[in-house]
Scaffold this motif. Structure first.
Motif, PDB file in Angstrom:
ATOM      1  N   MET A 167      -9.299   7.381   5.633  1.00  0.00           N
ATOM      2  CA  MET A 167      -8.513   7.270   4.409  1.00  0.00           C
ATOM      3  C   MET A 167      -8.036   8.666   3.999  1.00  0.00           C
ATOM      4  SD  MET A 167      -9.675   5.841   0.649  1.00  0.00           S
ATOM      5  CE  MET A 167     -10.582   4.507   1.424  1.00  0.00           C
ATOM      6  N   ASP A 168      -6.736   8.811   3.754  1.00  0.00           N
ATOM      7  CA  ASP A 168      -6.221  10.103   3.322  1.00  0.00           C
ATOM      8  C   ASP A 168      -6.231  10.193   1.800  1.00  0.00           C
ATOM      9  OD1 ASP A 168      -4.172   8.443   2.591  1.00  0.00           O
ATOM     10  OD2 ASP A 168      -2.725   9.219   4.044  1.00  0.00           O
ATOM     11  N   ALA A 169      -5.688  11.300   1.267  1.00  0.00           N
ATOM     12  CA  ALA A 169      -5.746  11.548  -0.171  1.00  0.00           C
ATOM     13  C   ALA A 169      -4.937  10.518  -0.954  1.00  0.00           C
ATOM     14  CB  ALA A 169      -5.239  12.963  -0.472  1.00  0.00           C
ATOM     15  N   PHE A 170      -3.756  10.162  -0.435  1.00  0.00           N
ATOM     16  CA  PHE A 170      -2.944   9.166  -1.143  1.00  0.00           C
ATOM     17  C   PHE A 170      -3.614   7.797  -1.140  1.00  0.00           C
ATOM     18  CE2 PHE A 170       0.399   5.912  -1.230  1.00  0.00           C
ATOM     19  CZ  PHE A 170       1.021   6.243  -2.423  1.00  0.00           C
ATOM     20  N   GLY A 171      -4.219   7.423  -0.016  1.00  0.00           N
ATOM     21  CA  GLY A 171      -4.925   6.149   0.035  1.00  0.00           C
ATOM     22  C   GLY A 171      -6.090   6.102  -0.933  1.00  0.00           C
ATOM     23  N   SER A 172      -6.828   7.206  -1.060  1.00  0.00           N
ATOM     24  CA  SER A 172      -7.946   7.255  -2.001  1.00  0.00           C
ATOM     25  C   SER A 172      -7.459   7.181  -3.438  1.00  0.00           C
ATOM     26  CB  SER A 172      -8.750   8.535  -1.769  1.00  0.00           C
ATOM     27  OG  SER A 172      -9.811   8.630  -2.686  1.00  0.00           O
ATOM     28  N   GLN A 173      -6.353   7.869  -3.739  1.00  0.00           N
ATOM     29  CA  GLN A 173      -5.817   7.831  -5.093  1.00  0.00           C
ATOM     30  C   GLN A 173      -5.352   6.432  -5.467  1.00  0.00           C
ATOM     31  OE1 GLN A 173      -1.952   9.624  -5.719  1.00  0.00           O
ATOM     32  NE2 GLN A 173      -2.597  10.526  -7.657  1.00  0.00           N
ATOM     33  N   CYS A 174      -4.621   5.780  -4.563  1.00  0.00           N
ATOM     34  CA  CYS A 174      -4.140   4.422  -4.852  1.00  0.00           C
ATOM     35  C   CYS A 174      -5.298   3.440  -4.999  1.00  0.00           C
ATOM     36  CB  CYS A 174      -3.187   3.960  -3.757  1.00  0.00           C
ATOM     37  SG  CYS A 174      -1.555   4.722  -3.840  1.00  0.00           S
ATOM     38  N   LEU A 175      -6.336   3.603  -4.198  1.00  0.00           N
ATOM     39  CA  LEU A 175      -7.481   2.706  -4.305  1.00  0.00           C
ATOM     40  C   LEU A 175      -8.136   2.819  -5.683  1.00  0.00           C
ATOM     41  CD1 LEU A 175      -9.412   0.681  -3.079  1.00  0.00           C
ATOM     42  CD2 LEU A 175     -10.668   2.579  -2.034  1.00  0.00           C
ATOM     43  N   SER A 176      -8.259   4.039  -6.205  1.00  0.00           N
ATOM     44  CA  SER A 176      -8.829   4.208  -7.545  1.00  0.00           C
ATOM     45  C   SER A 176      -7.920   3.605  -8.608  1.00  0.00           C
ATOM     46  CB  SER A 176      -9.065   5.693  -7.824  1.00  0.00           C
ATOM     47  OG  SER A 176      -7.837   6.410  -7.851  1.00  0.00           O
ATOM     48  N   VAL A 177      -6.599   3.698  -8.417  1.00  0.00           N
ATOM     49  CA  VAL A 177      -5.673   3.084  -9.363  1.00  0.00           C
ATOM     50  C   VAL A 177      -5.773   1.568  -9.305  1.00  0.00           C
ATOM     51  CG1 VAL A 177      -3.227   2.773  -9.897  1.00  0.00           C
ATOM     52  CG2 VAL A 177      -4.090   5.040  -9.338  1.00  0.00           C
ATOM     53  N   PHE A 178      -5.901   1.014  -8.114  1.00  0.00           N
ATOM     54  CA  PHE A 178      -6.056  -0.445  -7.977  1.00  0.00           C
ATOM     55  C   PHE A 178      -7.333  -0.917  -8.664  1.00  0.00           C
ATOM     56  CE2 PHE A 178      -3.587  -0.239  -3.693  1.00  0.00           C
ATOM     57  CZ  PHE A 178      -2.430   0.062  -4.398  1.00  0.00           C
ATOM     58  N   ARG A 179      -8.393  -0.129  -8.563  1.00  0.00           N
ATOM     59  CA  ARG A 179      -9.633  -0.507  -9.262  1.00  0.00           C
ATOM     60  C   ARG A 179      -9.414  -0.540 -10.765  1.00  0.00           C
ATOM     61  NH1 ARG A 179     -12.299   3.673  -6.325  1.00  0.00           N
ATOM     62  NH2 ARG A 179     -13.076   2.982  -4.298  1.00  0.00           N
ATOM     63  N   SER A 180      -8.674   0.425 -11.287  1.00  0.00           N
ATOM     64  CA  SER A 180      -8.420   0.452 -12.724  1.00  0.00           C
ATOM     65  C   SER A 180      -7.554  -0.717 -13.162  1.00  0.00           C
ATOM     66  CB  SER A 180      -7.755   1.776 -13.109  1.00  0.00           C
ATOM     67  OG  SER A 180      -8.573   2.877 -12.753  1.00  0.00           O
ATOM     68  N   LEU A 181      -6.600  -1.123 -12.334  1.00  0.00           N
ATOM     69  CA  LEU A 181      -5.779  -2.297 -12.642  1.00  0.00           C
ATOM     70  C   LEU A 181      -6.568  -3.588 -12.548  1.00  0.00           C
ATOM     71  CD1 LEU A 181      -2.442  -1.466 -10.777  1.00  0.00           C
ATOM     72  CD2 LEU A 181      -2.752  -1.633 -13.238  1.00  0.00           C
ATOM     73  N   GLY A 182      -7.619  -3.587 -11.748  1.00  0.00           N
ATOM     74  CA  GLY A 182      -8.375  -4.802 -11.484  1.00  0.00           C
ATOM     75  C   GLY A 182      -8.046  -5.329 -10.100  1.00  0.00           C
ATOM     76  N   LEU A 183      -9.006  -5.211  -9.213  1.00  0.00           N
ATOM     77  CA  LEU A 183      -8.755  -5.622  -7.831  1.00  0.00           C
ATOM     78  C   LEU A 183      -8.723  -7.143  -7.711  1.00  0.00           C
ATOM     79  CD1 LEU A 183     -10.891  -3.180  -5.645  1.00  0.00           C
ATOM     80  CD2 LEU A 183      -8.410  -3.418  -5.631  1.00  0.00           C
ATOM     81  N   PRO A 184      -7.706  -7.695  -7.049  1.00  0.00           N
ATOM     82  CA  PRO A 184      -7.774  -9.111  -6.670  1.00  0.00           C
ATOM     83  C   PRO A 184      -8.665  -9.257  -5.437  1.00  0.00           C
ATOM     84  CG  PRO A 184      -5.724  -8.156  -5.921  1.00  0.00           C
ATOM     85  CD  PRO A 184      -6.448  -7.061  -6.658  1.00  0.00           C
ATOM     86  N   SER A 185      -8.550 -10.364  -4.739  1.00  0.00           N
ATOM     87  CA  SER A 185      -9.288 -10.525  -3.484  1.00  0.00           C
ATOM     88  C   SER A 185      -8.833  -9.455  -2.492  1.00  0.00           C
ATOM     89  CB  SER A 185      -9.050 -11.917  -2.908  1.00  0.00           C
ATOM     90  OG  SER A 185      -9.514 -12.903  -3.802  1.00  0.00           O
ATOM     91  N   THR A 186      -9.786  -8.887  -1.771  1.00  0.00           N
ATOM     92  CA  THR A 186      -9.477  -7.778  -0.859  1.00  0.00           C
ATOM     93  C   THR A 186     -10.113  -8.029   0.500  1.00  0.00           C
ATOM     94  OG1 THR A 186     -11.417  -6.543  -1.628  1.00  0.00           O
ATOM     95  CG2 THR A 186      -9.321  -6.088  -2.718  1.00  0.00           C
ATOM     96  N   VAL A 187      -9.448  -7.517   1.545  1.00  0.00           N
ATOM     97  CA  VAL A 187      -9.985  -7.487   2.898  1.00  0.00           C
ATOM     98  C   VAL A 187      -9.584  -6.145   3.509  1.00  0.00           C
ATOM     99  CG1 VAL A 187      -9.934  -9.988   3.263  1.00  0.00           C
ATOM    100  CG2 VAL A 187      -7.941  -8.585   3.895  1.00  0.00           C
ATOM    101  N   VAL A 188     -10.268  -5.772   4.572  1.00  0.00           N
ATOM    102  CA  VAL A 188      -9.931  -4.566   5.324  1.00  0.00           C
ATOM    103  C   VAL A 188      -9.605  -4.983   6.748  1.00  0.00           C
ATOM    104  CG1 VAL A 188     -10.720  -2.329   6.164  1.00  0.00           C
ATOM    105  CG2 VAL A 188     -11.369  -3.098   3.877  1.00  0.00           C
ATOM    106  N   LEU A 189      -8.402  -4.678   7.199  1.00  0.00           N
ATOM    107  CA  LEU A 189      -7.968  -4.971   8.558  1.00  0.00           C
ATOM    108  C   LEU A 189      -8.008  -3.680   9.366  1.00  0.00           C
ATOM    109  CD1 LEU A 189      -4.893  -7.274   7.835  1.00  0.00           C
ATOM    110  CD2 LEU A 189      -7.277  -7.923   8.169  1.00  0.00           C
ATOM    111  N   ILE A 190      -8.657  -3.727  10.513  1.00  0.00           N
ATOM    112  CA  ILE A 190      -8.819  -2.551  11.364  1.00  0.00           C
ATOM    113  C   ILE A 190      -7.892  -2.702  12.566  1.00  0.00           C
ATOM    114  CG2 ILE A 190     -10.454  -1.108  12.631  1.00  0.00           C
ATOM    115  CD1 ILE A 190     -12.673  -2.372  10.973  1.00  0.00           C
ATOM    116  N   ARG A 191      -7.001  -1.739  12.729  1.00  0.00           N
ATOM    117  CA  ARG A 191      -6.037  -1.747  13.827  1.00  0.00           C
ATOM    118  C   ARG A 191      -6.351  -0.623  14.814  1.00  0.00           C
ATOM    119  NH1 ARG A 191      -1.962  -5.644  14.374  1.00  0.00           N
ATOM    120  NH2 ARG A 191      -0.340  -4.060  14.696  1.00  0.00           N
TER     121      ARG A 191
END
Length: 796
Positions: A167-191
């Motif tokens: 995870m890079d810096a932008f991905g970490s920042q967006c993830l924290s913003v999504f938590r503040s908005l309220g996460l819906p259902s989530t999954v992690v896809l590994i490519r």
């Protein structure tokens, strides 16, 4: 009244009591049998009632879950929105989206239509790919996502070193913003996993252990390279019960698949914008107001219920999948009723002859007397009544300086002395001037952390004039302060609730009644509809067409009163990734749920046991503060994301996160200043103090105010000494020579009124810049502009 079970106390036993009188307190066998029988019946009835109640609650929960499942997976439910978000820039989301679309539908259907219907999975899905690096687009997609699929690339683990190199810096920042908005259902896809089985298993395990702490416990990890792996993910996704944040279920919203614009013949500057898409969450009334993503609040002139272009029924799929949205059959049209339509009120029109300075929002269902603040409160100064020279500063004596024009100018400019001065946006500042302004803000932020509230008394201006708006308080917590005293002119433009809690209940109940019974004025959730929004400025509509190419345009239905301006209070905390100082009354963009508006907040501490709150000059990191703003009314609970513009070229940064706390125009926020002086001569509890004031008149003016020292002593001013502002003080203990004598003064502060309310084309500079680009692009290639923005019959 209590019957046979009433308490019977034994009577006093006298010496000559008879046998019958001694047994009066005892209960007969006949009465005992009645009581026992009654107890048994009550016990049996109570147990049966509890069993019946538990059974009824289980049935209600089961029916609610079944209804929710049918609403989310049935043929009448709107398509599920899957947002693909790459945790790093190396993830290829386009290829993953193509693989999922190919799995769900044919190549032709997936290429032509944003929403696909799969007869194999019995599921309709919309796939959105979040552009890496575009914070605003990612936020808007997260607001409407039913499922956020975070995509990690196994190959990125070899490119970076760190505790979480997936995870890079932008991905970490967006993830924290999504938590503040309220996460819906989530999954992690590994490519991009290795083809070798053992290495593939080890890499997936490494990725799981590295990312598991960043996501909820119920978040699942899936490999997503092959068709079989994607098939497993989609099959489980179809059966999954999706969870969405609670705030999204209280208002209807529509994610526009098409944005069209039709010119208004009667007004050359306004037009009608039509947004086409699926309605979600709740039913929408044609009489409701709607908020369009950052563009503002508007009225609806018509709602058209269209035939679903992407039905789940296989027999109808071929008839409508290739048809254009403009060619879809209109099932029904709803026209607003002028008697029922919610008026578009933003600001109150002040009455110069009215006594109150704010318009009241009174609940229609009020039958009892509303709570109101009495007018018997004092002026907020708790001082010695024997000396009234300073105690009347808040009322009559403060106008003794009205003949002094310099004093008047000082009072007017006092609002801009410490925290209100902001960088001039419309001026052409040089690079050196901008750097100097930024450095001044940083120095002020550091000084505020080291010496909070301390100010220097000016040498050339009398303190009684410079601090004419301030007053002393005996106790910050218990001293009274009239919330209606000396309100600013902005309070004549806002709306105030008579009883906010009761009004909120009434508004929600009214919205529920309209949804349940308003068949003639509502379209149900899950419908495919076209909203015709009137009164939209042409520049705003054109910008919406441009935004629609990269981010979803959302139209959110508003509850009653939610277009009116009031004083909102948010609980905010500075974001971990933002290190620059955030100054009070600085222009920020608030994302409150689906809505966006521009604010200039005032920060304060949250005092639980007091009706007064201390103003903070900066939003400091590591703790929660209260941000008070003039903004459109929104009923909580709602999340908050605070963005700060980084300039013309830079993208906005996440400055703070939080949530809406309350709406209260009477909340008292006090700015505190501390005047300091230093002991000159000390004799036990007496001391001669200098440098707090510079003339004896100021000493006499501030004489009733209590003084205190940094070592814990308290006292008062006795008299001035000499002609240079020295004073004699009496304290409740021995004063140390190295101690500092302080005086606390307070004044009420208010938020700053923003220059514009909505961020899409708020400032004049942005409007000019966009209109120049708009006209230039129209001149060079009109057809290209029409195709990209979906503009119909526009005259420029």
């Amino acid at each position: 009244m209590a019957g046979s079970r009433v308490q019977l106390n034994k009577s006093h036993k006298t010496r000559f009591a008879s046998k019958s009188s001694r047994n009066l307190h005892k209960t007969s066998l006949k009465d005992k049998s009645k009581i026992a029988k009654s107890d048994r019946n009550v016990g049996k009835g109570g147990r049966a009632a509890r069993v019946q109640r538990s059974k009824m609650m289980r049935e209600q929960k089961r029916a609610a879950i079944l209804k929710e499942k049918r609403a989310s997976t049935g043929a009448t439910s709107p398509p599920r929105v899957i947002v693909l978000f790459g945790l790093s820039a190396t993830v290829n989301l386009s290829l993953l989206a193509e693989d999922i679309l190919a799995l769900l539908s044919s190549e032709k259907t997936g290429a032509l239509w944003p929403t696909v219907a799969s007869s194999d999975y019995k599921l309709r899905t919309t796939i959105l790919t979040a552009p890496h690096g575009d914070l605003l687009a990612c936020m808007e997609m997260a607001k409407v996502a039913d499922l956020i699929a975070f995509v990690a690339s196994a190959s990125s683990a070899c490119e970076e070193d760190g505790p979480n190199n997936f995870m890079d810096a932008f991905g970490s920042q967006c993830l924290s913003v999504f938590r503040s908005l309220g996460l819906p259902s989530t999954v992690v896809l590994i490519r991009d996993l290795p083809t070798e089985l053992k290495r593939r298993h080890d890499m997936k395990k490494t990725c799981n252990s590295s990312l598991a702490s960043q996501f909820p416990e119920d978040c699942k990890f899936y490999a997503a390279d092959t068709k079989d792996e994607l098939h497993k993910f989609m099959w489980l996704f179809k059966e999954q019960r999706l969870t969405v944040p609670h705030w999204r279920t209280r208002r209807p919203y529509l994610v526009a698949q098409k944005v069209d614009m039709v010119a208004d013949d009667s007004n050359s500057e306004k037009c009608t914008v039509s947004l086409t898409g699926y309605l979600r969450a709740r039913s929408l009334s044609v009489n409701q107001l709607v908020h369009v993503s950052g563009a503002g609040d508007f009225q609806l002139c018509k709602i058209e219920l269209l035939q679903d272009p992407c039905p789940l029924n296989v027999r109808k799929e071929g008839d409508f999948m290739d048809s254009d949205v403009h060619d879809l059959q209109v099932i029904s049209s709803l026209i607003p009723d002028p008697m029922k339509q919610e008026p578009l009120l933003v600001e109150n029109v002040p009455d110069p002859l009215a006594g109150d300075q704010a318009a009241w929002i009174v609940d229609d269902s009020d039958v009892d007397n509303s709570d109101s603040d009495g007018d018997d409160a004092d002026n907020g100064m708790v001082l010695d009544e024997k000396d009234s020279s300073f105690s009347n500063q808040g009322s009559h004596d403060r106008f003794n300086f009205d003949d002094d024009q310099a004093s008047l100018n000082l009072r007017e400019s006092d609002e801009e002395t410490d925290v209100d001065s902001v960088m001039m946006e419309d001026e052409n500042l040089t690079k050196e001037q901008i750097e100097d302004e930024i450095q001044k803000i940083k120095d002020a932020h550091a000084e505020d952390e080291e010496y909070p509230d301390e100010v220097d008394t000016p040498l050339d201006i009398p303190a009684r004039k410079r601090f004419a708006k301030y007053r002393g308080l005996k106790s910050f917590r218990t001293s009274s302060w009239d919330p209606k005293e000396s309100l600013p002119p902005e309070y004549s433009r806002i709306f105030e609730f008579d009883n906010f809690t009761r009004t909120q209940k009434h508004v929600l109940a009214k919205a529920h009644d309209i949804e349940q019974g308003g068949i003639d004025e509502c379209i149900p959730a899950g419908s495919y509809a076209r909203l015709h929004i009137s009164g939209v400025p042409i520049a705003v509509a054109s910008k919406l067409g441009v935004i629609a190419k990269t981010a979803p345009v959302i139209a959110c239905g508003l509850l009653q009163h939610e277009s009116k301006i009031s004083v909102l209070h948010f609980s905010v905390k500075k974001h971990d990734t933002y290190s620059a100082p955030i100054k009070a009354k600085e222009e920020l963009v608030f994302h409150v749920g689906f809505r966006q508006f521009v604010t200039r907040p005032m920060f304060s501490s949250d005092n639980i046991n007091s009706d007064k709150h201390k103003m903070e000059k900066f939003l400091h990191a590591g703790r929660f503060s209260i941000a008070s703003v003039y903004a459109p009314i929104s009923f909580p609970p709602l999340p908050l994301i605070v963005l700060k513009n980084g300039g013309e070229a830079a993208s906005p940064a996440v400055a703070a996160v939080g949530s809406l706390k309350s709406i209260d125009a009477d909340k008292i926020i006090l700015k505190k200043i501390i005047l300091t002086g230093y002991p000159q001569r000390v004799s036990k509890s007496k001391a001669s103090v200098r440098y707090m004031f510079h003339n004896p008149e100021d000493v006499r003016w501030f004489k009733p105010v209590e003084v205190w020292t940094k070592c814990g002593r308290r006292g008062r001013i006795k008299e001035p000494v000499g002609t240079h502002g020295a004073m004699k003080c009496l304290l409740n203990g021995v004063l140390q020579q190295n101690d500092t004598v302080c005086m606390s003064l307070f004044k009420r502060t208010y938020p700053k009124w923003p220059k514009h309310w909505f961020p899409i084309l708020g400032s004049a500079t942005d409007r000019r810049r966009f209109m120049n680009v708009f006209i230039a692009s129209t001149t060079s290639s009109p057809a290209l502009l029409v195709n990209s923005c979906n503009i119909v019959d526009v005259k420029i």
